[in-house]
Design a protein around this motif. Sequence first.
Motif: not given
Length: 629
Positions: A194-197, A201-202, A245-246
């Motif tokens: 998972a890749t996020y700005d 979060t990832g 949860r995130s």
Amino acid sequence: MPDDVIFTENTEEYRIDKDRYRVFIEDSADGFYETDLRGNFKFFNNALCRIFGYSADEIRNHNYREFMDRKNAGIAFERFNGIYQSGRSATDISWEIIRKDGERRFLEISSGLITDDSGQKLGFRGIARDITAEKRAARTNQMLFRISGALPRFRILDELLEFIIKEVQESIAAEGASVILIDYEKKEFFFRVATYDDRKTGKILKEIRFPLDKGVAGYVYRTGQPLIVPDTSQSPFFLSTVDERSGYQTRNMLDVPVQTQEQMIGVLCAVNKKKQGGFDVADAEILSAIAATVALPIENTRIAEELSRSYKEVRTLNRAKERVIHHLSHELKTPLSVLDASLELLNKKCSESSRNRILERARRNLDRILEMQYEIEDILRERTYRVYRMLSTLLDACTDELEVFFECEMQETARGIEDVLEIVRHRVRELFGPREAVHQDIRISHFIKEKIRTLRPFFAHRQIDFRVRIPESHALISIPPDVPAKITEGLIRNAVENTPDGGRIEVSVLNCKQGIELEVRDFGVGITEESQRLVFENIFTARETLQYSSRKPYDFNAGGKGLDLLRMKIFSERYHFNIQTVSQRCRFIPNDSDNCPGKTQHCTHCRTPEDCLNSGGTTMSIRFSFSAS
């Protein structure tokens, strides 16, 4: 055409001219427009309305810049200004407009000046052609070509998935993207990458799992079709617990299936479109094209990774096999040798003090052998019934021979032959007879407290900070009492034997939604990464066989029989509880062959006790389900 010919509405020429106008202006797929010098639309055809997504009244007398963002409006103005200044028409103008529904369209514009008979400039006239599909197709083809060319470079699955996710983020302008794979054995989705700005979060998402029938991914799994969610707050499929949860807020999202010819292997997910309007059908098509391109490489890489891991495990198990053989040989040979020598000395020395010391040593090693037998018996419980029947049959068949033997050898005993035979029968029944494991409702917090109280004297000689946090609880579990007793003893002995003096051990019992969790955490030497793969699966010992002498139980590096953890694994499968191990090898002794001095004050790497506490350790957790009653 002669100048004196005048067309009227009733002439054939007028009708033909009108039809030509309708075909050119009204029925054309391309937009036709006229604006004044300020850029306000004055005349346009129906095609322009379809392209812009607005009605004629919503376009008429409105400036073209109202249908663009500021950047594109500036570019369009510069091009029109150039036409105005030079007087020359242009056919290579690019517009990026925003439709009423928020979708962005790419237009190819031609434009020229409108002038009157005197040459005065009145406005602009031109054709607008929608090239969105062509441009997106070209961009998608370039992206797929780039992905296809890069795929052979990746041998590690996570690296491949991270590359794919970055392409997804860039191609459809998403704040976050992830590859959600399917664990068919557990019937769950899990975030492999998972890749996020927001990088945090990832990392959190990688720890989250959810059932196959839940969420937007669950819908995609059931239907095999992509799903666009323009507003997660209005979607019946959105699984809000993932956001909870995130700590992330998902406004909109797009999920497409990743599937091979045999089965669906996961879902590509993009969240929070950066540009106004959310995800659209074009984004779904692009993401689906990516999914179709990478599905087989993902599956092949995953299979290759599993094969590589299996090969490494086979190599590790081959090395472990030799360790097990040497270990068991040592464990059996050492106590037997000591026992034999002790009994020999007993024959030669008769003083009371010497005899007691020798007998104590003999008893300790005999207990060690018996304990190994009990642990193996727990592991191979099913085999004991066959052993019992075999021994009983042999005993019955050899009754006459045993009677002759006892008459010859035991004439001076006060017991009769029948008494001796019954003693033998009782011992065989005790060692090998069938035993029924009867479930009982146990108040586990009180049970473990009592078990720890009985164990404390055995490691009272160790200088360990032993902390117990077990709050009072009336929660019950249904299980044979000897199972949690043996588990508690095994976990605590393992922790004590692998924690140096001056170290710390923490034992806690917690209530959770799924049941009751027993956790034993030691701040000891820890387990190497290679050895962790063998925990619960083989006869595992934390120390090499030749690196310890046979010591008393609970001494540091006492070694153990290597059967405690395997027995726990067998118990967990038989009585349906969960075991989890998290361990970090002490960074000062990273290899199995490295030695710990056994006392923190003797460690050359630790200046303070905290240095040892922060260097490594192992946490073992056992989760029991609540009793149904």
